[in-house]
Structures are given as structure tokens and as C-alpha cells.
Write an enzyme that holds these catalytic residues in place. Structure first.
Site, PDB file in Angstrom:
ATOM      1  N   ASP B   8     -57.700  93.228  59.892  1.00  0.00           N
ATOM      2  CA  ASP B   8     -56.610  92.248  59.699  1.00  0.00           C
ATOM      3  C   ASP B   8     -57.477  91.188  60.543  1.00  0.00           C
ATOM      4  OD1 ASP B   8     -54.762  90.051  59.984  1.00  0.00           O
ATOM      5  OD2 ASP B   8     -53.308  91.376  61.018  1.00  0.00           O
ATOM      6  N   LYS B  70     -60.342  80.648  63.063  1.00  0.00           N
ATOM      7  CA  LYS B  70     -59.860  80.927  61.698  1.00  0.00           C
ATOM      8  C   LYS B  70     -59.197  79.686  61.225  1.00  0.00           C
ATOM      9  CE  LYS B  70     -56.703  83.941  59.029  1.00  0.00           C
ATOM     10  NZ  LYS B  70     -55.762  85.275  59.250  1.00  0.00           N
TER      11      LYS B  70
HETATM   12  N1  ATP Z   1     -42.640  87.632  71.720  1.00  0.00           N
HETATM   13  C1  ATP Z   1     -43.040  86.610  71.013  1.00  0.00           C
HETATM   14  N2  ATP Z   1     -42.255  85.418  70.757  1.00  0.00           N
HETATM   15  C2  ATP Z   1     -42.829  84.276  70.148  1.00  0.00           C
HETATM   16  N3  ATP Z   1     -44.167  84.238  69.588  1.00  0.00           N
HETATM   17  C3  ATP Z   1     -45.185  85.174  69.988  1.00  0.00           C
HETATM   18  C4  ATP Z   1     -44.577  86.450  70.353  1.00  0.00           C
HETATM   19  N4  ATP Z   1     -45.479  87.342  70.553  1.00  0.00           N
HETATM   20  C5  ATP Z   1     -46.580  86.717  69.843  1.00  0.00           C
HETATM   21  N5  ATP Z   1     -46.171  85.491  69.597  1.00  0.00           N
HETATM   22  C6  ATP Z   1     -47.154  84.369  68.774  1.00  0.00           C
HETATM   23  O1  ATP Z   1     -47.303  84.919  67.570  1.00  0.00           O
HETATM   24  C7  ATP Z   1     -48.773  84.275  67.087  1.00  0.00           C
HETATM   25  C8  ATP Z   1     -49.633  85.665  66.999  1.00  0.00           C
HETATM   26  O2  ATP Z   1     -49.144  86.172  65.833  1.00  0.00           O
HETATM   27  P1  ATP Z   1     -50.322  87.238  65.000  1.00  0.00           P
HETATM   28  O3  ATP Z   1     -50.866  88.015  65.926  1.00  0.00           O
HETATM   29  O4  ATP Z   1     -49.295  87.805  63.908  1.00  0.00           O
HETATM   30  O5  ATP Z   1     -51.064  86.086  64.239  1.00  0.00           O
HETATM   31  P2  ATP Z   1     -52.446  86.417  63.554  1.00  0.00           P
HETATM   32  O6  ATP Z   1     -52.432  87.546  62.602  1.00  0.00           O
HETATM   33  O7  ATP Z   1     -53.438  86.379  64.516  1.00  0.00           O
HETATM   34  O8  ATP Z   1     -52.632  84.938  62.775  1.00  0.00           O
HETATM   35  P3  ATP Z   1     -52.695  84.750  61.463  1.00  0.00           P
HETATM   36  O9  ATP Z   1     -52.022  85.775  60.483  1.00  0.00           O
HETATM   37  O10 ATP Z   1     -51.895  83.335  61.247  1.00  0.00           O
HETATM   38  O11 ATP Z   1     -53.885  84.708  61.102  1.00  0.00           O
HETATM   39  C9  ATP Z   1     -49.215  83.484  68.292  1.00  0.00           C
HETATM   40  O12 ATP Z   1     -49.033  82.264  68.188  1.00  0.00           O
HETATM   41  C10 ATP Z   1     -48.158  83.885  69.381  1.00  0.00           C
HETATM   42  O13 ATP Z   1     -47.896  83.093  70.466  1.00  0.00           O
HETATM   43 MG    MG Z   2     -51.668  87.702  60.662  1.00  0.00          MG
END
Ligand code: ATP
Ligand code: MG
Lengths: 407, 614
Positions: B8, B70
């Protein structure tokens, strides 16, 4: 050959989908037989090396050789239905067997292309059936087709039974079954004959009416004033409109409708060469299409070792004297040990395609095989006139000369 | 059978998983974490850092630390989105040789696939350390709403990382796979995936181990980053400026600290009602005074600042549900952002059912990728089978700069489609085919994938020479196109790999200049198409007319214009309703004329309404 005894509305709706909207005139699966009916699998293909299971091989062979004769439900092994859940279940099942991802990493051998093609075809059919509007109409027409077919089977059975009974009654002297059938025919009483004729006439009239209304519909759809035009118009402009509607139908490959319109156009304006040419063109196209369909049917019949195969092949050649098909027919006749049967067709094909050397060559070989050396020599000479260095003709000519010297 | 790992590649975090003994498991990195920050940095000494190490030093090295790369992948430097990213990124975004966006660190320019590949190399080595053997093949996930350029670039990143990208699958689909695997379910499920950078929404039918995507939609520029930016620019920076008359945006280091603090506060507010932001010595004023930032952020304030972003995501859901007509049985939340209570509430209200809580929002995507990897490794019947769709309509630009779609969105992939086009001008001997992706009727509003030229056509009257254009979309969602001259059989194929580097502006100009080199639909289809468009415009017109009438009712000068407009409308209505006549080209001319007049009038009215508003 498509089923056409559904409502005009349904048929014109399905016509938008061209081939994909067509429902084969007869169901492929006969009641009481399994999925593959009387289909004869080629043992060599079934046993050739491949990672596919035997069941999947059968499915692929069957679907890829018959898919032009299956309706979408038969393809997915379903009775006509509008239940999306059921349709999905069938398609998902097929996907698990034949989706390219499910077959990844396996060596499919000779089945590779056919499997891909079958799955693509099934996916397209599935996509159409997922459209509730399409599915409702299509299921209705397939059900009507099945019902009509069932009724026909029933009627035929009843007739056979009746013939059997009549034969038994009048069998005092007759010995053979054929004689019995003949006797039954002769024994029919005049009142019944009259009634049948009456029924036939009524049906004809009905057909005509339907044809006319369908044409009016098509004309309306195509934007012409059409047969039912409200105010009188001069014949020339009316003819033009019919012609235009015909052109549209022709572009959509709705041949029957196109032919109807062009015919009316030529009747209204008999001296317009354009209309006559269009009519000829469509007639040709129809004959061609029908020839192809009949040929396909003949091949299917041949595959199940049906008796009518040869007859159907000939029927196709009558509709269109396609040189390739004529050649193929000659080869088939030779295989059946009936070489002579192909001779007139080859002669006719040779006349119709004066520059086709292959046909002449097949003809020459065949004449030689039947010891008609003079004839064979004549055909060789014709070939050499077209191409003085034609090796096959040269060889055969030499051989024939040798043979006549020996004599 | 070779091992295929699942990766991922997230905007904020990345993860890697494999299937062990029939169960998909996340592989922890050296620090024991199941996900790794998608951050890359180059130190002053020229050393490359990835993941936690890079993130940790971001404060001290903001301009050479890249996060959320990304968001830029597969984008033009000149695009609006690049501009928006540039405005909020501490690192330098520069134009690349084909007009793509790149990043400059310590004087070296890196392409985005190059930066992404560094993260992929890290994920690959995490897997290798765990497995004790080298890994060569991977399934990589991409946002479902990624277009062709973004998918191509991601694939390129995989190759640069020394991985054979066996398949790219869509993130929400992967999540569904991980959720449905091993369960005997027969349901329609919806996946709401809001991550750090992108939003995806997909609806799937799941049964018999087959996962069929019915519809997908999304926004590749809507995610946690946007929530952070709201806090940052519309609250922290603003309030600080009001209080101290200092613009924090001038100081990159301060901004980096602020951004981290904003994100941290946002996350805290998912469980607490208020969070403290405490950043001592945030900046020194010109007069030498050192300023501190100390604020309390409440959940209510956060929600006020960001609720329109949530609205946007729900609009996307609404559209997809309406278009697919699906009945959703279950809603699954994916992505870190879905921990935000506001999102959970709004999603529950929207779907009228509580979202499921038994999936791990940070891990499901990688787990699903690993499952697809297992399915594609071959060897026996696969446990899962994906039937995914293409998220955007694919087509070409035809005469008048219109977009003619050939493969509609939500078509199951792989798929292909052939269509015949004709020349637009007499004696035209070459055509230029512009391949686009998007939903707008106006080609210039859609994404350009590439172009190719077919020349040496027989000089003939327009509409006489026919060209057959075939589109193909692979299971990865990657597009290839070929065109054939119907008469000569001559063929020209392109895989739309080379980025054209054309900006939307240039595309618009080309639409003007190359009108003559474009293709068109066959006359019959064209008339039908135009008729539809006139009808559609008439409907929009009917919708605004009452408004316009009242607005202009007491304006003498407008009376004349209004009368003229009524005339145009009536004429167009008559043309659209008329049956095709004998003369097709005359029909076409009429339709074209009326359509033009009608759109011009409609445009004028929209402008009037806008003006009157003010
Ligand atoms: N407890 C929380 N409350 C609110 N937001 C959160 C929390 N934990 C993580 N996030 C937010 O979630 C986001 C990251 O999510 P995730 O890791 O699913 O994204 P990603 O897979 O890296 O991104 P994408 O799928 O969009 O490419 C960040 O913006 C982070 O600030
Ligand atoms: Mg994601």
C-alpha cells in the site's frame, strides 16, 4: 437466423443492440438433454495437453463452437430470468473458472484463445443482462421463443402419433412405415384440407399486416412520412423518403426493413436507377447473410452428424456461390465419398468466378478422380490460359497426356 | 510458485503484507511498526533517508524532506493541483523536461516516480528482512480515481524499485478484498476511503469469492492533508498574524513545526474534546522579540473549519450511488482520516446505518494487495477474484473540441472498444488523435493522455475516409490505443506511456488550431449526438429562464435581448424536434448553428445571473 415472432416493439428495441439483441430462432438445448445436448466433442481436442480440467475444456469447446447459436441465458447456463442475483451467480461461477486472472500461470495449450474469447463474450452478454431494461425485453423474447418451440415440438409429436395411429388403421395391406405415412396423407379428408388452407390464408394475411405496420414503424422512426402518411404527397418525394428510410435501415443492417423501403421506393418511382440499385444491393446483402447463416447451421448439423447437412450446404451455396465455401463443400463431399455431388457446384462456381484458379483446380482433380480425363484436360487448358506457368495444371496435363498415351 | 508481496503506497503511510498459511499479515518494519511514513529526505551529507528516520529529521531539514509526494505523481507542473501543493510544501517543486512536476533536493532534481520508488525499495527490504529471501514481484495499490498518467507513473516507480508490478489494484477494492476474504458473504458493500491525500468511494457486490466493483468515484486531491492545511492556514497562521502582526509563512522551519502540531492536534481531537498546541520559540520578530504559540483547539472549531471537506466526500458518494442505483448493505471505513468522529457521524447519517468497525483502517489496503498477489501467483483455483472497473470515461477529441467517449466509466476491465471516425474537412490527409480521460463534454476540461498522428490519408471529401480507433484498458487500468485506416489497413498504435507534457492551456489552444486535423463521428451519429446536446442545453435553459425573466423584468435594455433569446430557444427547439430530413448535411448545419447560438445565450444568462448576485 433470429426469432422474429415477438412484438414489433420488443424486436425494434432489441435491434438497437444489433447482433447482441438477436435471439436465435431455436433454443439450442433440447428438453431432457444435458448442457451440451448432442454436441460431439472431438476426442483429440479434449485430450490435448492443457492445464484445464476436462469439465472446463468441454465448456470452452462447446461455447466457442456454438456461441453464435446461443442466447445470453443459455451461454450462462440459465433459464430466461430477470433476477439479477441469479444472473450474477451464474456469471460469477463462470468467472471463477474462466476469468484470465483465474487461469493465470496455467498452461492452457490449444484452449488459450478460445477460453479468452468465450469469457469476453460471456462478459459482454452479462453486462447487457445487468441492464434491467434490456434484460426484461430479452428475457421476454427468449421465453416466447422457448414457448413457441415447445409448442412446435408438441405439435410435431402429436402429428407423428396421429400418423402412427392412422398408419396402424390403414395398415391392412401396407408394409413399410413410409407407405403408412403416405397412406395417412392420402387419407386426410377434404374438410380438414379446406380448414387448413383457410388457416394458412389467415396467417398470411396476418403476416402481411404485421409486415406493413412494422414498416410503417420503421419509416416513422427513420423520420419518413411513411406508408401511413397523413396528406397526399407527390410520388417522387414520397419515394425519396422511403429510399432514405431504407438507407438508414441499411446502415443499421436491418435488411428486411431496408428491402421493404427500397421496394416501395422503386414501385413509386420505377425509373430511378438509384432505388433499383439499392434494392439489388440489399437483396445481395440479405442473400449473403442468409447464406452465411445457413452455412453455419449446416456446419452445426454436420458436427452432430445430422442428415440434412449436405442439403443445407447446398442451400447456402444456392443463396450465395461463395468460392471458398464451394471449395470446402467439395472437400466435404470427397470425405463423404460423394465426390460427384460437388461437381455441379464447382462448375457453377468456376463460371461465376472466372479468374479463380483454386476452384478450377478442385474441379480438374475431381474430374480426373472420376476418370473424366477429357473434361479434366479441358479445365487444365483453361487454367493454363489464365496462367501459362500454373504448376498444378502443368503437372496434371502431363499426367493426363501420359495416361492417354498408355491407352 | 513465486511470492508476490502486497504494498500500500500511501500518501502519508505505506505498508507491506504477505499471505502466510492462508492468512494475510502485515510485515512490521525494523522499528516494529506495521506502517512506514511515506517520507523521503536527503541530508546535508547527501545521505538518503526513508520512513521514520526521514520524518524525525523533517523539523531540522524541512526543505530537503519530501512528504506526500503521491499528491504530485503523474501531474503536470502547470496544473492547478501542482500549484496548490507548491504553495504549502516546504520543498522545491520544479518543472521536469516533459512538463511534469519534479522535486529539487540539494541541487538534484528528482522525478516523482523516483521518490516513490525510494519508499517502495524500503517496503521491499522490510519484506525481504522478514522473509529472509529476495522479493521480486509485487501488487501495488493506487487510488481508484487515479487516471492513466498517475497509474503509469506508479508502475514506473515500481520498476525503478526493482519490482515487477504484477498488478496494480485500486485501494478501496483491496480493502474490500481483505474485508470479504474467508467470509461467506453475499452482499453489496460500500468502501469510504479517506486517507492522507486521496478520497475514494467504491461500491462492490461480493459473493462466491468474486468481488465485482459496480461503481467507483473519488477525488485524488482530497485527504487528511487538506484538513491539516485548513487548520494551518485558515486558523493558526491567521490568528497568529492578527495577534502578533507576523506572517509565519515566511519561515519554513516554523511552518514545518506548525504543520506537525496541527496534524497531531487533529488526531488528538478524535478522542479528546480539545487539544493544546504549544510551540515555544516559534519565530523571532524583526525587533528581536521571540514569540511563542500557545492555543487550544476544540473539536467544534476543527469541525467548523473542515466540514465542507466532508460534504465534498459525501457528494461524491451520493453521485456514485445514484448513478449505480445500488442498494448498499454495509459501509466500511478505510484510511486514517475516518477516525475523525465528524466523519463517522456524517457517514452514518448519510447511509442510515452504522459503518462497520471490524477492519483496521490503516492495514486493510496492504492486506488486500497481498491477497490479490496470492490469487495471481497461480497454482490452483484462486480464493478471490476481482472484477474491477475503470473510474473515468475514455475517449478522443473530435471536431469542435468535443469529447467523444468510447469506454464509459465503471466499465469492467480489461476491456476494449472499437469505433469508426471520419475526416472533418475535404482533402484532409492527416489526422491527429488526442486521447483523453474524464467526464466533461468539452474535451479541454478532461485529462489528456497522449496524442498521435495518422497521415498519408487518401485525399477525399470530408466524411469519406474512415478510421477505426481501438481502445484497450488493461486490468491495471492502463490505456493503449491503436488506429487503423479502414481503406488501406495501415495501422498505428500507441501505448499512451510517454507523457505528452501538454498543459490544459496548450490543449485548449490545440483544440483551436488543430480543428482541421481532428476526426469526427459519422454523419448519422453526429446528428443524433448534436440533437442530444441541443436537447440537454434546452433543459438547462428552461431551468434558468424563470430566474432570468425576473431578473431582467424591469430593465428596458434587456427586453430586446430577452426577445432575441426566446427566438433562439424556439428555433433550437424546433430543430431538435424535427425529424431527420433528406439532406443530412443540411440537418447537421442547422443543428450546429442552433447549438452554438443556444450555448452562447445560456452562457450569457449565466453571466447575467452571476453579475446580478453581486
Ligand atoms: N486518529 C486520527 N484522527 C484523525 N485523523 C487521523 C488519525 N490518525 C491518522 N489520521 C490522518 O489520516 C491520514 C493518513 O491516513 P492513511 O495512512 O490512511 O493515508 P494514506 O494511506 O497514507 O493516504 P492515501 O490513501 O490517501 O494515499 C493523515 O492525514 C492523518 O493525519
Ligand atoms: Mg491509503
Amino acid at each position: 437466423m433470429w426469432f422474429d415472432r415477438a412484438s414489433a416493439e420488443d424486436l425494434s428495441f432489441l435491434a438497437q443492440y444489433e447482433l447482441w439483441g438477436g435471439v436465435p430462432a431455436e433454443p439450442l438445448r433440447l428438453p431432457g438433454l444435458g448442457r451440451y445436448g448432442r454436441f460431439q466433442f472431438d476426442a483429440r481436442a479434449l485430450l490435448s495437453p492443457s492445464d484445464l480440467t476436462v469439465a472446463d475444456r468441454k465448456e470452452v469447446i462447446f461455447l466457442s463452437s456454438y456461441f453464435h447459436r446461443l442466447d445470453h441465458f443459455e451461454l450462462l447456463e440459465l433459464a430466461p430470468t430477470v433476477d439479477l442475483k441469479e444472473i450474477k451467480r451464474a456469471y460469477f461461477g463462470l468467472s471463477r473458472r474462466l476469468h484470465p486472472d483465474a487461469l493465470r500461470g496455467r498452461d492452457l495449450g490449444v484452449f488459450a484463445d478460445a477460453a479468452a474469447q468465450v469469457f469476453e463474450y460471456a462478459s459482454y452478454a452479462y453486462g447487457l443482462l445487468c441492464d434491467a431494461g434490456f434484460c426484461a425485453v430479452y428475457a421476454r423474447v427468449v421465453a416466447a421463443r422457448d414457448e413457441a418451440f415447445r409448442a412446435r415440438l408438441e405439435a410435431e409429436r402429436a402429428r407423428a402419433r396421429a400418423a402412427g395411429a392412422a398408419g396402424a388403421a390403414g395398415a391392412a395391406g401396407a408394409a413399410s412405415a413410409a407407405g403408412a405415412a403416405g397412406a395417412a396423407g392420402a387419407a386426410e379428408d377434404p374438410a380438414a384440407v379446406a380448414a387448413r388452407k383457410e388457416a394458412l390464408r389467415a396467417r398470411l394475411a396476418q403476416n402481411q399486416a404485421r409486415h406493413q405496420s412494422a414498416m410503417a414503424g420503421a419509416a416513422g422512426e427513420a423520420g419518413a412520412a411513411g406508408a401511413a402518411g397523413a396528406e397526399p404527397q407527390d410520388a417522387a418525394s414520397q419515394a425519396r423518403r422511403f429510399y432514405q428510410a431504407g438507407v438508414i435501415a441499411e446502415q443499421r443492417k436491418q435488411w428486411a426493413s431496408a428491402r421493404g423501403h427500397f421496394k416501395v421506393a422503386t414501385q413509386l418511382a420505377p425509373r430511378a436507377p438509384e432505388y433499383a440499385a439499392a434494392l439489388e444491393r440489399v437483396r445481395g446483402a440479405m442473400a449473403q447473410q442468409e447464406a452465411a447463416e445457413v452455412w453455419a447451421r449446416a456446419e452445426a448439423e454436420e458436427a452432430v452428424k445430422g442428415k440434412r447437412a449436405a442439403e443445407l450446404f447446398e442451400q447456402s451455396l444456392t443463396l450465395e456461390l461463395d468460392p471458398k465455401r464451394a471449395l470446402s463443400f467439395a472437400a466435404k463431399c470427397a470425405a463423404w465419398g460423394e465426390a460427384a455431388r460437388a461437381a455441379p457446384w464447382l462448375e457453377r462456381a468456376a463460371a461465376a468466378h472466372p479468374f479463380n484458379l483454386d476452384i478450377r483446380w478442385a474441379l480438374a482433380q475431381q474430374l480426373e478422380a472420376r476418370a473424366l480425363f477429357e473434361e479434366a484436360r479441358r479445365v487444365c487448358a483453361e487454367m493454363l490460359r489464365l496462367d501459362p506457368s500454373e504448376p498444378r495444371a502443368l503437372r496434371l496435363q502431363k499426367k493426363l497426356a501420359g495416361a492417354s498415351q498408355e491407352r | 510458485m513465486e511470492r508476490i508481496i502486497g504494498i500500500d503506497l500511501g500518501t502519508t503511510n505505506s505498508g507491506v503484507a504477505i499471505v502466510e498459511g492462508g492468512t494475510p499479515v502485515m510485515i512490521p518494519n525494523k522499528g516494529g511498526y506495521k506502517t512506514t511514513p511515506s517520507v523521503v529526505a536527503i541530508t546535508d551529507a547527501g545521505k538518503r533517508l526513508v520512513g521514520h528516520l526521514a520524518k524525525r529529521q523533517a523539523l531540522t531539514n524541512p526543505i530537503h524532506t519530501v512528504s506526500a509526494a503521491k499528491r504530485l505523481i503523474g501531474r503536470d507542473f502547470a496544473s492547478k493541483i501542482t500549484e496548490a501543493t507548491r504553495a504549502v510544501s516546504p520543498f522545491a517543486v520544479v518543472p521536469g523536461p516533459v512538463g511534469d512536476a519534479r522535486v529539487e533536493l540539494h541541487g538534484r532534481v528528482y522525478s516523482i516516480p523516483e521518490l516513490s520508488s525510494m519508499i517502495l525499495v524500503e517496503m521491499k527490504s522490510v519484506a525481504e528482512a522478514y522473509l529472509g529471501e529476495s522479493v521480486r514481484k509485487a501488487v501495488i495499490t493506487v487510488p481508484a480515481y487515479f487516471n492513466d498518467a498517475q497509474r503509469q507513473a506508479t508502475k514506473e516507480a515500481g520498476e525503478l524499485a526493482g519490482l515487477e508490478v504484477v498488478r496494480m489494484i485500486n485501494e478501496p477494492t483491496a480493502a474490500a478484498l481483505a474485508y470479504g476474504y474467508g467470509k461467506d458473504i453475499n452482499r453489496t458493500i460500500a468502501i469510504y476511503d479517506l486517507g492522507g491525500g486521496t478520497f475514494d468511494f467504491s461500491i462492490l457486490d461480493v459473493s462466491q469469492g468474486v468481488f465485482e466493483v459496480l461503481a467507483t468515484s473519488g477525488d485524488t486531491f482530497l485527504g487528511g492533508e487538506d484538513f491539516d492545511n485548513r487548520l494551518l492556514f485558515q486558523w493558526l497562521v491567521l490568528e497568529f498574524a492578527q495577534e502578533h502582526r507576523v506572517d509565519l509563512r515566511q519561515d519554513r522551519m516554523a511552518m514545518q513545526r506548525l504543520k506537525d502540531a496541527a496534524e497531531k492536534a487533529k488526531c488528538e481531537l478524535s478522542s479528546a474534546r480539545s487539544a493544546e498546541i504549544n510551540l515555544p520559540f516559534i519565530i523571532s520578530r524583526a525587533d528581536g522579540e521571540t514569540l511563542h504559540l500557545q492555543k487550544i483547539l476544540t473539536r467544534a472549531k476543527l469541525e467548523e473549519l473542515t466540514s465542507d471537506l466532508v460534504d465534498r466526500s459525501l457528494e461524491i458518494c451520493d453521485r456514485a450511488i445514484r448513478e449505480s442505483g445500488a442498494q448498499v448493505d454495509e459501509v466500511i471505513l478505510v484510511g486514517g482520516m475516518t477516525r475523525m468522529p465528524l466523519i463517522q457521524e456524517r457517514v452514518r447519517d448519510f447511509f442510515k446505518k452504522a459503518p462497520r468497525r471490524d477492519v483496521h483502517p490503516d492495514e486493510v489496503v496492504a492486506l488486500g494487495a497481498a491477497l490479490q498477489g496470492m490469487a495471481l501467483a497461480g497454482g490452483g483455483a484462486p480464493a478471490v477474484l476481482l472484477l474491477d472497473v475503470t473510474p473515468m470515461s475514455l475517449g478522443i477529441m473530435i471536431a469542435n473540441g468535443e469529447f467523444s467517449p468510447l469506454i464509459p466509466k465503471n466499465t469492467t476491465v480489461p476491456t476494449s472498444k472499437t469505433h469508426i471516425f471520419t475526416t472533418v474537412r475535404d482533402l484532409q490527409t492527416s489526422v491527429r488523435i488526442l486521447v483523453l480521460q474524464g467526464e466533461s463534454e468539452d474535451a479541454t476540461q478532461n485529462d489528456l493522455l497522449g496524442e498521435f498522428v495518422l497521415d498519408g490519408l487518401r485525399p477525399a471529401l470530408r466524411g469519406e475516409v474512415e478510421l477505426e480507433v481501438t481502445f484497450q484498458i488493461s486490468a491495471d487500468g492502463i490505456v493503449s490505443v491503436s488506429a487503423r485506416n479502414v481503406e488501406t489497413g495501415e495501422e498505428q498504435a500507441i501505448t499512451v506511456t510517454a507523457r505528452s507534457g501538454l498543459s490544459q492551456e496548450e490543449l485548449r489552444r490545440m483544440a483551436e488550431e488543430n480543428r482541421e486535423h481532428l476526426v469526427d463521428m459519422r454523419a448519422q451519429e453526429r446528428a443524433a449526438h448534436l440533437r442530444q446536446r441541443v436537447e440537454r442545453t434546452l433543459r438547462s435553459m428552461d431551468a434558468v429562464m424563470p430566474r432570468v425573466r425576473t431578473l431582467l423584468s424591469n430593465n428596458e435594455f434587456a427586453a430586446d435581448a430577452l426577445a432575441k433569446a426566446e427566438e433562439v430557444i424556439e428555433r433550437a427547439r424546433a430543430t431538435a424536434a424535427a425529424r431527420p430530413s433528406a439532406d443530412l448535411s443540411a440537418d447537421l448545419e442547422l443543428l450546429e448553428r442552433d447549438h452554438k447560438a443556444l450555448t452562447r445565450t445560456l452562457h450569457m444568462f449565466h453571466t447575467v445571473i452571476e453579475k446580478m448576485k453581486r
